[in-house]
Motif scaffolding. Structure first.
Motif, mmCIF file in Angstrom:
data_model
loop_
_atom_site.group_PDB
_atom_site.id
_atom_site.type_symbol
_atom_site.label_atom_id
_atom_site.label_comp_id
_atom_site.label_asym_id
_atom_site.label_seq_id
_atom_site.Cartn_x
_atom_site.Cartn_y
_atom_site.Cartn_z
ATOM 1 N N LYS A 195 0.596 -8.874 0.143
ATOM 2 C CA LYS A 195 1.070 -9.294 -1.183
ATOM 3 C C LYS A 195 0.612 -10.716 -1.462
ATOM 4 N N ASP A 196 0.270 -11.408 -0.358
ATOM 5 C CA ASP A 196 0.001 -12.836 -0.458
ATOM 6 C C ASP A 196 -1.386 -13.201 0.074
ATOM 7 N N CYS A 197 -2.307 -12.202 0.121
ATOM 8 C CA CYS A 197 -3.630 -12.465 0.714
ATOM 9 C C CYS A 197 -4.744 -12.026 -0.229
ATOM 10 N N PRO A 198 -5.093 -12.888 -1.184
ATOM 11 C CA PRO A 198 -6.122 -12.499 -2.161
ATOM 12 C C PRO A 198 -7.503 -12.293 -1.538
ATOM 13 N N CYS A 199 -7.729 -12.806 -0.316
ATOM 14 C CA CYS A 199 -9.064 -12.716 0.282
ATOM 15 C C CYS A 199 -9.408 -11.320 0.793
ATOM 16 N N VAL A 200 -8.405 -10.454 0.988
ATOM 17 C CA VAL A 200 -8.654 -9.144 1.608
ATOM 18 C C VAL A 200 -9.098 -8.113 0.574
ATOM 19 N N ASP A 201 -10.280 -7.496 0.838
ATOM 20 C CA ASP A 201 -10.797 -6.450 -0.061
ATOM 21 C C ASP A 201 -10.444 -5.055 0.440
ATOM 22 N N THR A 202 -10.477 -4.894 1.760
ATOM 23 C CA THR A 202 -10.411 -3.548 2.331
ATOM 24 C C THR A 202 -9.445 -3.501 3.503
ATOM 25 N N VAL A 203 -8.710 -2.398 3.604
ATOM 26 C CA VAL A 203 -7.875 -2.151 4.778
ATOM 27 C C VAL A 203 -8.299 -0.811 5.374
ATOM 28 N N LEU A 204 -8.718 -0.833 6.634
ATOM 29 C CA LEU A 204 -9.046 0.419 7.330
ATOM 30 C C LEU A 204 -7.839 0.820 8.172
ATOM 31 N N VAL A 205 -7.442 2.095 8.060
ATOM 32 C CA VAL A 205 -6.215 2.541 8.723
ATOM 33 C C VAL A 205 -6.522 3.636 9.741
ATOM 34 N N ALA A 206 -6.200 3.363 10.992
ATOM 35 C CA ALA A 206 -6.331 4.382 12.038
ATOM 36 C C ALA A 206 -5.038 5.193 12.083
ATOM 37 N N LYS A 207 -5.153 6.477 12.409
ATOM 38 C CA LYS A 207 -3.947 7.305 12.569
ATOM 39 C C LYS A 207 -3.471 7.200 13.998
ATOM 40 N N ARG A 208 -2.199 6.842 14.194
ATOM 41 C CA ARG A 208 -1.654 6.857 15.547
ATOM 42 C C ARG A 208 -0.364 7.655 15.616
ATOM 43 N N ILE A 209 0.561 7.406 14.665
ATOM 44 C CA ILE A 209 1.871 8.070 14.798
ATOM 45 C C ILE A 209 2.058 9.166 13.741
ATOM 46 N N ASN A 210 1.016 9.349 12.888
ATOM 47 C CA ASN A 210 1.057 10.390 11.850
ATOM 48 C C ASN A 210 2.288 10.297 10.961
ATOM 49 N N SER A 211 2.612 9.081 10.541
ATOM 50 C CA SER A 211 3.773 8.902 9.662
ATOM 51 C C SER A 211 3.310 8.921 8.208
ATOM 52 N N GLU A 212 4.263 9.102 7.331
ATOM 53 C CA GLU A 212 3.972 9.031 5.896
ATOM 54 C C GLU A 212 3.819 7.565 5.521
ATOM 55 N N ILE A 213 2.664 7.206 4.985
ATOM 56 C CA ILE A 213 2.510 5.806 4.561
ATOM 57 C C ILE A 213 1.897 5.784 3.170
ATOM 58 N N THR A 214 2.035 4.647 2.500
ATOM 59 C CA THR A 214 1.397 4.539 1.183
ATOM 60 C C THR A 214 0.019 3.917 1.371
ATOM 61 N N MET A 215 -0.948 4.480 0.679
ATOM 62 C CA MET A 215 -2.318 3.972 0.720
ATOM 63 C C MET A 215 -2.641 3.429 -0.665
ATOM 64 N N GLU A 216 -2.995 2.170 -0.713
ATOM 65 C CA GLU A 216 -3.303 1.584 -2.021
ATOM 66 C C GLU A 216 -4.730 1.947 -2.434
ATOM 67 N N ALA A 217 -4.835 2.569 -3.613
ATOM 68 C CA ALA A 217 -6.141 3.046 -4.085
ATOM 69 C C ALA A 217 -7.124 1.881 -4.195
ATOM 70 N N GLY A 218 -8.370 2.130 -3.749
ATOM 71 C CA GLY A 218 -9.406 1.109 -3.875
ATOM 72 C C GLY A 218 -9.409 0.097 -2.745
ATOM 73 N N ARG A 219 -8.283 -0.031 -2.043
ATOM 74 C CA ARG A 219 -8.209 -1.016 -0.950
ATOM 75 C C ARG A 219 -8.094 -0.339 0.413
ATOM 76 N N ASP A 220 -7.212 0.646 0.525
ATOM 77 C CA ASP A 220 -6.901 1.251 1.828
ATOM 78 C C ASP A 220 -7.750 2.506 2.066
ATOM 79 N N LYS A 221 -8.308 2.604 3.276
ATOM 80 C CA LYS A 221 -9.134 3.775 3.601
ATOM 81 C C LYS A 221 -8.781 4.256 5.004
ATOM 82 N N TRP A 222 -8.683 5.592 5.146
ATOM 83 C CA TRP A 222 -8.483 6.142 6.485
ATOM 84 C C TRP A 222 -9.748 5.917 7.303
ATOM 85 N N LEU A 223 -9.575 5.511 8.520
ATOM 86 C CA LEU A 223 -10.711 5.153 9.365
ATOM 87 C C LEU A 223 -11.505 6.376 9.843
#
Length: 635
Positions: A195-223
């Protein structure tokens, strides 16, 4: 040349003398004979501690991942590089060979490039101890991106501070993590931080615990889908010797964490050389360091040092107490671990459980035991030596820091005679100095002072990211032309070093300099005491008096606390002298600790000073709730 693997004490002294008399020739030989270079150096070393500026192997070109992976493929392609042991005992362990590691690192590196990461960009890695953590670190190094690993137990505030400080453009994380019986929502922590990091463009997300999470469109990508599509060939970026390899934050005693910058060539040479000798690693050994890659210990002695030697390195996701306190020993037996490297905090916690859980397992494969993170107290040293090493496996009590990049003072197993509580002798090439309060070097033995290093070594941090002045002020301003470690040490009659604790933990009582570590050692000798921490507080007569926070072992109720207080002071009197007796002893259920097991003494000092208006950020503590409890019961 045999200098790469020291086998007896006489050889240690010979090699050490050479490394100190002709440091440039010495390190040049090590670098030339044991590593792969794209281009050789023009100059081995240039340095000036007054600036401070240090450069090793200037002009050389290399890629550290070619030294950790590619060069082993011809001879060790099918050897296990990383042995992953998951948190849950019902999940199978995973063996990643050097061939597989090569493919997985290349695929990950190609994913990073496809997401716009290039040489010099900073990538924040906030992952649990799963293979993706080691692989993402190596993938960054493969393409020349600078990795900044943040331990996945830090709060969102601590995470965002670190991301913003080095302006990371990407965060690599997972949906969550397992820690013993708990699951932790890592992705939620990342979302909060960003919420406080304007420098970040992309978040890569690995699956480990298979929980329900929110993925922000355009920023978050499954690895995984990105890895599946990526090519397994990736040309290694050619790096200069002094190009930054990584940033690793270490908490300052005040305020803002310090982003220590480690560069490529010197760090590689020193971590590989120390690993080989301090653990006496042999070709088919299985080596296990229980640290997290979020700390320098994990960077140097889970990833880079072992892999540069073509070793098999164990990565453990879990905790020592899950499903029970026999977990470490179960893993040692299962994988026939030969070298075991852990922290005194863990050893003390395990020692408290008695030995039934140790005796269940076959520990005969162990050849070398290591200790890291803080000086190991005598009781824990003997427990470790007797019950885990069965008096056959030497304990290497290693002293070093995030800032030093590699082990600095340590025994070499089967070479240096060990002595409980002593880190013993400086490692090859390390030139320590003990300084007095007037800035003069104290010569001779049976002395104590402030521990400095008077000559550069290859793996030292080169600066603090974005703040070279702070680097100079923190490490090079206290003593002219010396690196000041911030630690006190004593040198015994044979020249062995014992670290006596942070110098800011030296308390002057009635004109006497008292290091807290020896007093705590004495307190911990009491049979009822599990752990203690000593701080100073203002006193009308003595200037300062001593305040002890003491955790008692749970051996029944109804003990007379006043009697225990008297007995503790009696032991201190016997061990150190009446001058070191504690004016106040507060019994407590816990001590505020960082995730790496260091006691946060500044919080305890403030409580002892009755100044609790601003305790600073306690959210990164392992057990923040204990702070209120200590405040409520303060004396």
């Amino acid at each position: 040349m045999s200098n790469y693997h020291i086998k007896h004490l006489e050889e240690y002294y010979q090699v050490y003398r050479k490394s100190v008399r002709e440091p440039e020739n010495f390190w040049e030989e090590i670098a030339e004979e044991h590593f792969m270079w794209r281009k050789k150096w023009d100059k081995v070393l240039s340095w000036d501690f007054s600036k401070p500026e240090v450069k090793w192997f200037e002009g050389a070109q290399l890629n550290i991942t070619e030294n950790c992976i590619d060069r082993h493929l011809a001879t060790r392609g099918d050897k296990t590089a990383i042995l992953f042991e998951p948190n849950d005992t019902n999940e199978a362990s995973e063996k990643i060979t050097y061939n597989q590691l090569y493919e997985r690192v290349n695929k990950f590196a190609n994913v990073l490039k496809a997401q716009g990461v290039s040489k010099g960009d900073r990538v924040c890695i906030y992952l649990p101890m799963i293979p993706e953590l080691a692989i993402s670190v190596l993938a960054c190094a493969r393409i020349g991106a600078i990795h900044s690993v943040v331990f996945a137990g830090f709060s969102s505030t601590a995470l965002s501070t670190r991301i913003n400080d080095s302006e990371c453009k990407m965060v690599i994380t997972s949906d969550g993590s397992y820690r013993g019986a708990k699951t932790i929502d890592l992705k939620g922590i990342v979302d909060e931080a960003l919420k406080d990091c304007p420098c970040v463009d992309t978040v890569l997300v690995a699956k480990r615990i298979n929980s329900e999470i929110t993925m922000e469109a355009g920023r978050d990508k499954w690895l995984q889908p990105l890895l599946d599509e990526a090519s397994s060939e990736c040309e290694a970026e050619v790096m200069k010797a002094e190009d930054p390899l990584f940033i690793l934050y270490t908490s300052g005693s005040t305020g803002m964490p310090k982003g220590m910058v480690h560069t490529t060539a010197g760090y590689m040479v020193y971590t590989a050389y120390t690993f080989k000798n301090v653990f006496q690693y042999r070709e088919n050994d299985v080596y296990w360091c229980t640290a997290d890659i979020g700390w320098i210990t994990g960077h140097s002695y889970i990833v880079y040092g072992p892999l540069a030697n073509g070793a098999t390195t164990v990565m453990f996701e879990g905790v020592p107490s899950y499903p029970d306190f026999g977990r470490f020993w179960e893993i040692v037996e299962k994988h026939k671990v030969n070298q075991f490297y852990t922290a005194p905090t863990a050893i003390r916690a395990l020692a408290k459980q008695g030995t039934e859980l140790v005796e269940k397992y076959d520990l005969s494969s162990l050849k070398t035991l290591g200790s890291v993170g803080e000086p190991i107290n005598e009781e824990a040293w003997h427990w470790y030596n007797d019950n885990i090493g069965k008096k056959k496996s030497p304990i290497v009590d290693t002293w070093w820091q995030t800032e030093t990049g590699g082990i600095m003072i340590t025994p070499i197993p089967f070479v240096t005679p060990t002595k409980p509580t002593y880190a013993t002798l400086p490692f090859i090439g390390i030139q320590p100095a003990l300084m007095d309060e007037h800035g003069e070097e104290i010569k001779g033995n049976q002395v104590d002072g402030r521990l400095c290093v008077k000559f550069p070594w290859p793996s030292m941090a080169r600066t603090i990211w974005g703040n070279h002045q702070r680097y100079k002020d923190t490490y090079f301003s206290a003593f002219e032309n010396k690196y000041f470690t911030g630690d006190g040490a004593l040198r015994d009659e044979v020249g062995y070093y014992r670290i006596t604790g942070r110098v800011d933990d030296v308390i002057i009582v009635s004109g006497h300099n008292l290091g807290t570590a020896p007093i705590e050692d004495a307190v911990n000798e009491h049979p009822a005491v599990a752990e203690s921490a000593i701080v100073g507080f203002p006193h009308d007569v003595k200037g300062n008096a001593l305040y002890g926070y003491v955790i008692l072992k749970d051996t029944g109720e109804g003990r007379d606390h006043n009697n225990v207080r008297k007995e503790i002071n009696q032991i201190i009197t016997e061990h150190i002298g009446p001058i070191a007796k504690l004016d106040k002893i507060q019994f407590t259920s816990g001590l505020p600790k960082t995730r790496s097991g260091k006691i946060m003494r500044r919080i305890l000092r403030k409580i002892a000073h009755k100044d609790t208006s601003n305790l600073g950020d306690t959210s990164t503590l392992l057990n923040p709730e204990v702070v209120q409890d200590i405040m409520d019961n303060a004396l």
